[in-house]
Design an enzyme around this catalytic site. Structure first.
Site, PDB file in Angstrom:
ATOM      1  N   GLU A 152       0.815  -1.220   0.000  1.00  0.00           N
ATOM      2  CA  GLU A 152       0.000   0.000   0.000  1.00  0.00           C
ATOM      3  C   GLU A 152       0.845   1.265   0.000  1.00  0.00           C
ATOM      4  O   GLU A 152       0.562   2.212  -0.724  1.00  0.00           O
ATOM      5  CB  GLU A 152      -0.920   0.014   1.221  1.00  0.00           C
ATOM      6  CG  GLU A 152      -1.794   1.253   1.274  1.00  0.00           C
ATOM      7  CD  GLU A 152      -2.495   1.404   2.610  1.00  0.00           C
ATOM      8  OE1 GLU A 152      -3.443   2.199   2.675  1.00  0.00           O
ATOM      9  OE2 GLU A 152      -2.083   0.748   3.573  1.00  0.00           O
ATOM     10  N   ASP A 153       1.886   1.285   0.825  1.00  0.00           N
ATOM     11  CA  ASP A 153       2.617   2.536   1.071  1.00  0.00           C
ATOM     12  C   ASP A 153       3.875   2.709   0.231  1.00  0.00           C
ATOM     13  O   ASP A 153       4.424   3.809   0.179  1.00  0.00           O
ATOM     14  CB  ASP A 153       3.004   2.627   2.553  1.00  0.00           C
ATOM     15  CG  ASP A 153       1.785   2.743   3.456  1.00  0.00           C
ATOM     16  OD1 ASP A 153       0.722   3.119   2.947  1.00  0.00           O
ATOM     17  OD2 ASP A 153       1.909   2.453   4.661  1.00  0.00           O
TER      18      ASP A 153
END
Length: 747
Positions: free
Chosen positions: A102-103
């Site tokens: 996600e990051d």
């Protein structure tokens, strides 16, 4: 999960804040993590663990947390929490990598290629879905929770990683500057993650999550409870020490070896009890408890008898979770006794294995088996804990097609309620939430049993479906041959599974009935256009009108999404739909009358609805108006609603009451009564209605003066003739001046 969860002072948010600010604890190194894992799993692959550690550190790069720490410190702390409860190597690696997709723009395929498919699936299950577009924050939370539960049902480790992730985020929540964000995260933790932790037996984790959330949601209440706890502990220190000594003495006198641990109730648990029971702080009976841990189940019951011999017990405070464990596997004997000094103290008696399950739930069953380190399902089931079954209720909500918001609502209900233990006639134990009713039981046994439920016997006696079940009840479901939704059933349930299944049953029935209604309308309007429906190839004609099948066409017309007039123009060029004279259609045409009333082809409350404006009852002349996505709404032919649509005869469906409607069907008639304004006048009228066989379901007061008042009654009746009999009975009363039926009429 860590040693920081053991004592209340170490667990306080104030102490955590000191650890996370100014004098923050050092970030565990890769060697620290490897050492923590190999302490319980010597054969763990140090190189793979180190590779996952380095990958997370590299990919998070210069990212910082709100605390100012390097971001990679978070996944490292999550991995350390998972190592403390001794999970397998893949789960530890997933904890390290759970935010990289996600990051850090890392592809899931890269995770799977480098660290294995198993690790990739865990990371995929835990990954937040922030990149998706949602209509609202609530929808985002609901859909995220739905997908997360789906992954959790497939692999319990997804939940364990997520709980560790949430626990560390909660420990550092005070660094988030916006109070609104802190409160939102704290409430989500209280509503979802703490109950989920309890669901799988992680009581320490659940307690810490609740305490941290409580600190942000209601700090004043938490501080007040802690102050009172400290005061009470100080006041009772000598009594508690005497009780501890007496417990050890009783244990020794019975020749049993045991460990004795003291436990003080957590602030949030006390707060919930104060809210739920409306009692004072000092009336909470289990603020102090002692856990007596022995070697066998037999010794548990032996000690229970010994304690009850010495001290008086409170009968309503005894719980045997050994013979019937909680759904999360928790097993123990609980009894509250009046010990020395007249002190109420709770005793919890359990074996070492039960204590491990009580502390770590499903996580207590990761161990070596056949030279492999992993989850021991046989050990788990022997302890009464089946992690798949424990979350299966949520999976069943998904199977019934619950929408995300509906799913989240039901899941919260499932997680929060206490349990009731009931049995089938063959002795099978069914565990349900407190307040459950027979339909909840039926759907817990099997969806088909719920769909065909027609009644219930409880302990051999026929009861209503509104009866709340109690511990020990033997429940027998009476069934009918076919499944059919019943209006109002959803109000007779509390479990998400039952409610979702009922909605699914209604949706399925709706589709069948909209197809049936659409075919009736197609047949009617084709004949009016001079086309014989029997002689045409409906599937081919439906495709000409851009429908995949004749069923899809019929459903679209039945739902009001597509008009038969448009269908005829498209499928049969040159044919125009016949025009009807609205005044002629006021008369019910028996040759084309649909027999779809009162339990025949359409289901009342599903695709067939009685108009609330005119309250039609058997005996009234009626007409059906099609309403989009609702079906047919029945009106009397003089209803204002019908007049409003007199220029749309295509929406009308000719109807008449069938024979079924004359056999015990209950309808509601509305009447207005003008009566003398005196004491007892309403009781007099209610008595007259009852004697005439009617049942008043609603009363409303209309105009009122010193001499007269108007009362409006909704009355259950069999048909129009029955309503007229009730009106006559009311007119015969001396206190009644006039009685009229109330319905919308043409002015």
């Amino acid at each position: 999960m860590t040693s920081a969860t053991v004592t209340s002072s170490d667990r306080s948010p104030a102490n955590m804040e000191r650890r996370e600010s100014g004098t923050r604890a050092a970030i565990p190194s890769r060697e620290d993590l490897i050492e923590a894992v190999r302490a319980y799993h010597p054969e763990a692959d140090a190189a793979r663990l180190g590779d996952a550690y380095d990958f997370a550190k590299e990919k998070h790069g210069e990212q910082l947390r709100k605390s100012g720490d390097p971001y990679y410190s978070h996944p490292v702390q999550v991995a350390m929490l998972l190592a403390f409860i001794q999970l397998d190597q893949c789960t530890i690696m997933a904890g390290l990598l759970h935010d990289t997709v996600e990051d850090c723009d890392v592809a899931l395929e890269e995770i799977e290629r480098r660290f294995g498919v198993d690790v990739g699936e865990l990371v995929d299950g835990v990954t937040k879905l922030g990149q998706l577009q949602y209509k609202s924050e609530k929808s985002k939370q609901a859909e995220n929770f739905q997908k997360f539960i789906l992954a959790t049902v497939q692999d319990i480790r997804v939940l364990l990683v997520k709980l560790a992730d949430r626990l560390h985020n909660m420990r550092t929540l005070h660094f988030i500057p916006k109070e609104e964000s802190r409160l939102r995260i704290a409430r989500e933790t209280m509503d979802i993650y703490a109950p989920l932790a309890r669901r799988v037996g992680l009581y320490q984790v659940a307690s810490e999550l609740e305490d941290l959330a409580f600190h942000h949601i209601n700090p004043a209440a938490r501080d007040s409870i802690i102050d009172k706890l400290e005061e009470l502990t100080s006041e009772n220190a000598n009594d508690l020490e005497r009780i501890r000594f007496a417990i050890k003495q009783i244990v020794a006198e019975n020749g049993i070896e045991a460990r004795v641990k003291g436990r003080r109730k957590q602030p949030y648990s006390i707060w919930r009890k104060l809210e739920r029971k409306s009692i004072s702080f000092r009336d909470v009976a289990d603020i102090f408890a002692f856990r007596v841990i022995v070697g066998s189940v037999q010794e548990c019951y032996q000690l229970l008898g010994a304690f009850h011999t010495v001290w008086a017990c409170l009968p309503d405070r005894f719980r045997d979770f050994i013979s019937v464990p909680k759904p999360n596997g928790y097993a123990s004997l609980h009894t509250t006794v009046r010990a020395s000094g007249n002190r109420l103290v709770e005793l919890q008696i359990r074996t070492e294995a039960m204590d491990r399950t009580a502390e770590h739930g499903v996580a207590a069953h990761w161990t070596y088996k056949n030279s492999e380190y992993g989850f021991d399902l046989e050990s788990s089931k022997a302890a009464g804990l089946d992690p798949g079954a424990n979350l299966r209720a949520f999976g069943e909500l998904l199977a019934d097609g619950a929408e995300p918001d509906e799913f989240l609502e039901h899941a919260k209900l499932e997680m929060y309620r206490e349990n009731v233990f009931v049995f089938t006639p063959k002795g099978r134990l069914i565990i349900l939430p407190g307040g459950a009713m027979p339909l909840d039981f039926a759907y817990a046994v099997h969806t088909a049993v719920g769909d065909t439920c027609d009644g219930v016997k409880i302990n051999g006696v026929v009861r209503t479906l509104r009866t709340q079940l109690k511990n020990g009840d033997v429940v027998e479901i009476l069934r009918r041959p076919e499944s059919r939704p019943v209006v109002g059933w959803e109000a007779l349930t509390v479990t998400g599974r039952a409610r979702s299944a009922i909605r699914r049953l209604i949706r399925d029935r709706e589709q069948i009935e909209f197809v049936k209604l659409g075919r009736t309308l197609i047949d009617r309007d084709l004949r009016r256009a001079g086309i014989d429906p029997i002689e045409i190839d409906m599937p081919r004609i439906a495709r000409r009108a851009d429908f995949e099948s004749s069923e899809e066409l019929a459903e679209a017309i039945g739902r009001g999404r597509y008009e038969t007039a448009d269908f005829i123009r498209t499928a049969f060029p040159g044919h125009e739909p016949a025009q009807s004279d609205p005044q002629q259609r006021m008369l019910i045409d028996d040759n084309h009358a649909s027999r779809m009333i009162a339990g025949a082809d359409l289901t009342p409350g599903v695709t067939l609805h009685l108009g609330e404006c005119c309250h039609p009852i058997p005996g009234d002349r009626i007409i059906g108006l099609r309403e989009p996505e609702k079906g047919l709404v029945i009106h009397t032919i003089f209803c204002q609603r019908v007049v409003d649509f007199e220029d749309r005869p295509d929406l009308w469906v000719d109807l008449r009451w069938n024979d079924v409607s004359k056999q015990g069907v209950v309808a509601v008639g509305r009447i207005g009564v003008r009566a003398v304004n005196k004491r007892g006048v309403m009781a007099t009228q209610a008595s007259a209605v009852a004697q005439a066989g009617g049942n008043i379901t609603r009363v409303e007061t209309g105009e009122r003066s010193a001499d007269f008042l108007q009362l409006i009654f909704d009355i259950e009746v069999e048909d129009l003739r029955h309503l007229e009999q009730i009106k006559a009975a009311l007119r015969a009363l001396a206190v009644v001046e006039s009685v009229e039926r109330i319905e919308e009429v043409v002015n």
